[in-house]
Scaffold this active site. Structure first.
Site, PDB file in Angstrom:
ATOM      1  N   PRO A  89      33.696  43.231  49.898  1.00 36.75           N
ATOM      2  CA  PRO A  89      34.725  42.150  50.398  1.00 36.75           C
ATOM      3  C   PRO A  89      34.219  41.142  51.180  1.00 36.75           C
ATOM      4  CG  PRO A  89      35.335  44.378  50.844  1.00 36.75           C
ATOM      5  CD  PRO A  89      34.244  44.326  50.332  1.00 36.75           C
ATOM      6  N   GLU A 116      32.550  53.737  53.919  1.00 41.88           N
ATOM      7  CA  GLU A 116      33.020  52.396  54.665  1.00 41.88           C
ATOM      8  C   GLU A 116      31.756  51.410  54.259  1.00 41.88           C
ATOM      9  OE1 GLU A 116      36.017  53.781  55.193  1.00 41.88           O
ATOM     10  OE2 GLU A 116      35.680  51.663  56.104  1.00 41.88           O
ATOM     11  N   ARG A 154      30.397  40.165  27.766  1.00 40.98           N
ATOM     12  CA  ARG A 154      30.898  38.978  26.519  1.00 40.98           C
ATOM     13  C   ARG A 154      30.326  38.075  26.530  1.00 40.98           C
ATOM     14  NH1 ARG A 154      34.503  35.493  27.814  1.00 40.98           N
ATOM     15  NH2 ARG A 154      35.906  36.192  26.025  1.00 40.98           N
ATOM     16  N   ASP A 169      37.806  29.890  26.107  1.00 43.66           N
ATOM     17  CA  ASP A 169      38.259  30.562  27.078  1.00 43.66           C
ATOM     18  C   ASP A 169      38.701  29.780  28.422  1.00 43.66           C
ATOM     19  OD1 ASP A 169      38.106  33.027  26.001  1.00 43.66           O
ATOM     20  OD2 ASP A 169      36.385  33.675  27.405  1.00 43.66           O
TER      21      ASP A 169
END
Ligand code: 4H7
Length: 246
Positions: A89, A116, A154, A169
Site C-alpha cells: 500500500p 504485516e 498481455r 484498449d
C-alpha cells in the site's frame, strides 16, 4: 519476458498465470512465470518465515533470511538482471504507462508480502521499486502481483491475436473505452445504435471516439485533464457535451 514471483502461495500465483491470454502467452513461450516459496529457504525445522514485530505491536513481520535466499536463487536462475518490485500500500500507484515500461524489461521479480509486511532492511537492500495497485488494503501482495502479470503479460508481442485490441484498449490511448454491443440488434433491453450497423467505418470510428471522450469527461475528468485533444477530438467532445446538456 520472465517473471519470478516470491510468494507463500505459489499454487495460487501459478493458477493466475495459467489462464486466458497470459496462460497462452506462456504456452507460446512469450512469457515465463516462475514461483519461489520463501518457506523452502527457511533453515529451521519449522520452516519459519515470520518473526515477532520488534518494538511490540500486533502481527508478525516476514523475516529477512528466507526472502534473501529466495531472491538470491531468483537472480541465479537466469543471466538477465532482475528488476525487483515489492507490492504494498506504500508503493507508487500502478498506471498503464508504468505497465508498458515494465513490459519491455527482460526480467522482473514480484515480492509478495504477507503478515504485516517485510523487514525494512530486506526492502532497502533488495527491492528496486515499490508499487501499489490501488488505495486499499489486501491480506497479501499476491493479487497485486497477479495484476502486474496480467497487465504486462498481455502486452508481450504475439500475446494478443489482434494487435489492435491492445491499441484500442481503454487507458492505452488515455481514454475510457467506448460501449460494446453484440447481437441481437433488437432486444427487450434496447437496440444496438444504428451507426454500428451502417457499415460506414469512418462514422463508426468517430462514434466510438466520441463515446470514449464523452465517458471520460463524465466519469474520469482527471484523465481528460492529462490529455491534449486534437481538433477532431475537441469537436466530438463538444458535440457530446452539447447533447448531454440538453
Ligand atoms: C493488514 N496488512 C496486511 C499486510 N499489508 C501489507 C503491507 C506491506 C506489504 C504488503 C502487504 C500486503 N497487503 C497489500 C499489498 C498491496 C496492496 C496494494 N494496494 O497494492 C494492498 N495490500 C498491509 C495491511
Amino acid at each position: 519476458m520472465r517473471i519470478d514471483v516470491v510468494t507463500l502461495f505459489p499454487d495460487f500465483m501459478r493458477q493466475c498465470a495459467a489462464v486466458g491470454v497470459v496462460g497462452r502467452a506462456q504456452q507460446r513461450e512469450l512469457l515465463q512465470v516462475e514461483t519461489w516459496n520463501p518457506r523452502d529457504y527457511a533453515t529451521d525445522n519449522y520452516r519459519t518465515v515470520d518473526g515477532r514485530t520488534c518494538g511490540g505491536g500486533p502481527g508478525m513481520v516476514m523475516l529477512i533470511e528466507p526472502l534473501r535466499s529466495a531472491l538470491k536463487a531468483v537472480r541465479e536462475a537466469a543471466p538477465d538482471p532482475v528488476h525487483v518490485i515489492y507490492l504494498s500500500p506504500q508503493g507508487a500507484r500502478l498506471t498503464q504507462g508504468r505497465v508498458e515500461a515494465l513490459a519491455k524489461l527482460p526480467r522482473i521479480a514480484l515480492l509478495c508480502g504477507r503478515y504485516e509486511g517485510v523487514d525494512e532492511r530486506l526492502l532497502a537492500h533488495e527491492v528496486d521499486e515499490e508499487l501499489s495497485i490501488g488505495d486499499y488494503v489486501l491480506s497479501g501482495g499476491e493479487l497485486g502481483a497477479a495484476v502486474i502479470i496480467d497487465a504486462v503479460g498481455r502486452l508481450q508481442d504475439g500475446a494478443l491475436n489482434d494487435a489492435q485490441s491492445a491499441e484500442q484498449d481503454s487507458f492505452s490511448n488515455g481514454l475510457l473505452d467506448c460501449p460494446h454491443y453484440a447481437k441481437p440488434v433488437h432486444d427487450a433491453l434496447g437496440d444496438v445504435p444504428d451507426v454500428l450497423l451502417s457499415g460506414d467505418h469512418a462514422a463508426i470510428r468517430r462514434w466510438r471516439l466520441k463515446q470514449s471522450l464523452g465517458r471520460t469527461w463524465l466519469r474520469r475528468p482527471d484523465l481528460l485533464a492529462q490529455r491534449a485533444l486534437d481538433k477532431e477530438s475537441r469537436a466530438l467532445l463538444d458535440e457530446f457535451r452539447r447533447e448531454h446538456a440538453q
